[in-house]
Design a protein around this motif. Sequence first.
Motif, short mmCIF file in Angstrom:
data_model
loop_
_atom_site.label_atom_id
_atom_site.label_comp_id
_atom_site.label_asym_id
_atom_site.label_seq_id
_atom_site.Cartn_x
_atom_site.Cartn_y
_atom_site.Cartn_z
N PHE A 78 0.83 -1.20 0.00
CA PHE A 78 0.00 0.00 0.00
C PHE A 78 0.87 1.25 0.00
CE2 PHE A 78 -1.79 3.45 2.52
CZ PHE A 78 -2.99 3.68 1.88
N THR A 79 1.92 1.27 0.81
CA THR A 79 2.78 2.44 0.93
C THR A 79 3.53 2.72 -0.37
OG1 THR A 79 3.08 1.93 3.27
CG2 THR A 79 4.61 3.49 2.29
N ILE A 80 4.01 1.68 -1.01
CA ILE A 80 4.76 1.85 -2.25
C ILE A 80 3.89 2.48 -3.32
CG2 ILE A 80 5.87 0.62 -4.16
CD1 ILE A 80 6.92 -1.37 -2.04
N TYR A 81 2.67 1.96 -3.48
CA TYR A 81 1.77 2.52 -4.49
C TYR A 81 1.34 3.94 -4.14
CZ TYR A 81 1.32 -1.75 -7.22
OH TYR A 81 1.58 -2.81 -8.04
N THR A 82 1.15 4.21 -2.85
CA THR A 82 0.81 5.57 -2.43
C THR A 82 1.95 6.53 -2.74
OG1 THR A 82 -0.63 4.74 -0.66
CG2 THR A 82 0.14 7.01 -0.47
N LEU A 83 3.18 6.10 -2.47
CA LEU A 83 4.36 6.93 -2.76
C LEU A 83 4.47 7.19 -4.25
CD1 LEU A 83 6.87 8.36 -1.73
CD2 LEU A 83 8.10 6.19 -1.90
N ILE A 84 4.25 6.17 -5.06
CA ILE A 84 4.28 6.34 -6.52
C ILE A 84 3.24 7.36 -6.95
CG2 ILE A 84 3.80 5.20 -8.72
CD1 ILE A 84 5.00 2.65 -7.53
N THR A 85 2.04 7.27 -6.39
CA THR A 85 0.96 8.19 -6.74
C THR A 85 1.32 9.62 -6.38
OG1 THR A 85 -0.65 6.43 -6.31
CG2 THR A 85 -1.49 8.67 -6.43
N ILE A 86 1.87 9.82 -5.19
CA ILE A 86 2.22 11.17 -4.73
C ILE A 86 3.33 11.76 -5.60
CG2 ILE A 86 3.21 12.50 -2.83
CD1 ILE A 86 1.83 10.46 -0.93
N VAL A 87 4.38 10.98 -5.87
CA VAL A 87 5.52 11.47 -6.66
C VAL A 87 5.07 11.81 -8.08
CG1 VAL A 87 7.74 10.83 -7.67
CG2 VAL A 87 7.26 10.28 -5.29
N MET A 88 4.28 10.92 -8.69
CA MET A 88 3.82 11.19 -10.05
C MET A 88 2.93 12.43 -10.09
SD MET A 88 3.02 7.42 -11.63
CE MET A 88 2.62 8.16 -13.20
N SER A 89 2.08 12.60 -9.09
CA SER A 89 1.25 13.79 -9.03
C SER A 89 2.09 15.05 -8.92
CB SER A 89 0.29 13.68 -7.83
OG SER A 89 -0.52 14.84 -7.74
N VAL A 269 -24.85 -2.90 3.00
CA VAL A 269 -25.39 -3.70 4.10
C VAL A 269 -24.93 -3.12 5.42
CG1 VAL A 269 -25.49 -5.80 2.71
CG2 VAL A 269 -23.44 -5.30 4.03
N ARG A 270 -25.71 -3.32 6.46
CA ARG A 270 -25.35 -2.90 7.81
C ARG A 270 -24.81 -4.10 8.58
NH1 ARG A 270 -27.25 2.11 9.30
NH2 ARG A 270 -28.68 3.09 7.82
N VAL A 271 -23.78 -3.84 9.37
CA VAL A 271 -23.12 -4.91 10.11
C VAL A 271 -23.16 -4.60 11.59
CG1 VAL A 271 -20.97 -6.15 10.48
CG2 VAL A 271 -21.61 -5.46 8.17
N LEU A 272 -23.62 -5.57 12.39
CA LEU A 272 -23.56 -5.48 13.84
C LEU A 272 -22.54 -6.49 14.34
CD1 LEU A 272 -27.37 -5.24 14.73
CD2 LEU A 272 -25.73 -3.38 14.49
N GLY A 273 -21.70 -6.09 15.28
CA GLY A 273 -20.67 -7.00 15.76
C GLY A 273 -19.33 -6.66 15.15
N LYS A 274 -18.34 -7.48 15.43
CA LYS A 274 -16.97 -7.22 15.00
C LYS A 274 -16.82 -7.41 13.51
CE LYS A 274 -12.15 -8.52 15.87
NZ LYS A 274 -11.24 -9.41 16.59
N PHE A 275 -16.24 -6.42 12.88
CA PHE A 275 -15.94 -6.51 11.45
C PHE A 275 -14.57 -5.87 11.23
CE2 PHE A 275 -15.86 -4.78 7.13
CZ PHE A 275 -16.14 -5.92 6.40
N GLU A 276 -13.58 -6.69 10.89
CA GLU A 276 -12.21 -6.20 10.75
C GLU A 276 -11.94 -5.82 9.32
OE1 GLU A 276 -7.58 -7.67 11.43
OE2 GLU A 276 -9.25 -8.87 12.18
N GLU A 277 -11.39 -4.62 9.11
CA GLU A 277 -11.03 -4.17 7.77
C GLU A 277 -9.55 -4.38 7.56
OE1 GLU A 277 -12.30 -0.33 6.64
OE2 GLU A 277 -14.23 -0.49 7.66
N VAL A 278 -9.22 -4.98 6.43
CA VAL A 278 -7.82 -5.22 6.07
C VAL A 278 -7.52 -4.37 4.86
CG1 VAL A 278 -6.14 -6.94 5.35
CG2 VAL A 278 -7.95 -7.57 6.93
N ASP A 279 -6.51 -3.49 4.97
CA ASP A 279 -6.26 -2.50 3.95
C ASP A 279 -5.02 -2.77 3.12
OD1 ASP A 279 -8.42 -0.56 4.60
OD2 ASP A 279 -7.38 -0.54 6.52
N ASP A 280 -4.40 -3.87 3.33
CA ASP A 280 -3.19 -4.15 2.52
C ASP A 280 -3.34 -5.50 1.86
OD1 ASP A 280 0.32 -4.67 3.21
OD2 ASP A 280 -0.70 -4.04 1.40
#
Length: 280
Positions: A78-89, A269-280
């Motif tokens: 995730f960090t590598i692609y973010t860095l590429i995006t920022i530098v190219m911008s 959809v609505r979620v009740l209870g634990k829901f873990e988000e994975v971002d990488d």
Amino acid sequence: MANKFSAAVVYAVFSSFALNFFYQPGHVYASGATGLAQVVSELIVRVTGHNILPISVTLILVNVPLIALAWRGIGKQFTIYTLITIVMSSVFIHFIPVTTLTNEPVINAVFGGAIMGFGVGNAMKSGISSGGTDIVSLYMRKKNGRTVGTLSFIVNGVIVFIAGALFGWEYMLYSIIAIFVNSRVQDAIFTRQKRLQVMIVTQNPDLLVQKLFEKFNHGVTILNNSEGGFTHQKRTVLFSVITMYEYQDFKHVIAKYDPHAFVSISENVRVLGKFEEVDD
């Protein structure tokens, strides 16, 4: 990989067009890190009388501590692609000349916000980030599941206040219009927090459950011995919930490990209870 790189190029082009064709000529400020870079660059010009740090350089400097945070707390890919995006911008912003298409600030605010919103939304849809407060939001949600919407609100509030103090209070209102249009267009293209319920009818449940766990770490409900109404063959039905951010990776998992599976997807959809988000 090619999809993410092309999305980074698209974001770089659209963000530089929005900034150099609309925001800068109209004295309109963007949201997040881009707006903060505008503020810092303009303040330095006001203090020194010289453009010592152009926006293209300031944008990278603003994002340096956030990139370090992403590397430690979100993920290397995730960090590598973010860095590429920022530098190219930054490169596109530096080399595309500032061009005045209109002196009407409302037009600059609306079109600049729409173009920037499209670029950001397309980038997020492809699983990359344009940096800024988005990194902090992802980091906090991954660590404790909490959102930090107030952070963006505070940062954007400071940005538009400075815009009003530097150029006149009417420009604060124009910047608010630009930020609003940006967010609306961005949400129309992609909403990271949107949750999707997926139903998978498969003949390979064990393999799919294993791969879904490995990729997303979300719970999967298994319904065995379901019967097809037409073929009367036994199938297994899997239920799970993913985020829109994970949708592209989910499609890849299904296509790779069970291309013959039938998949039904329900949005918002609505979620009740634990829901873990994975971002990488």
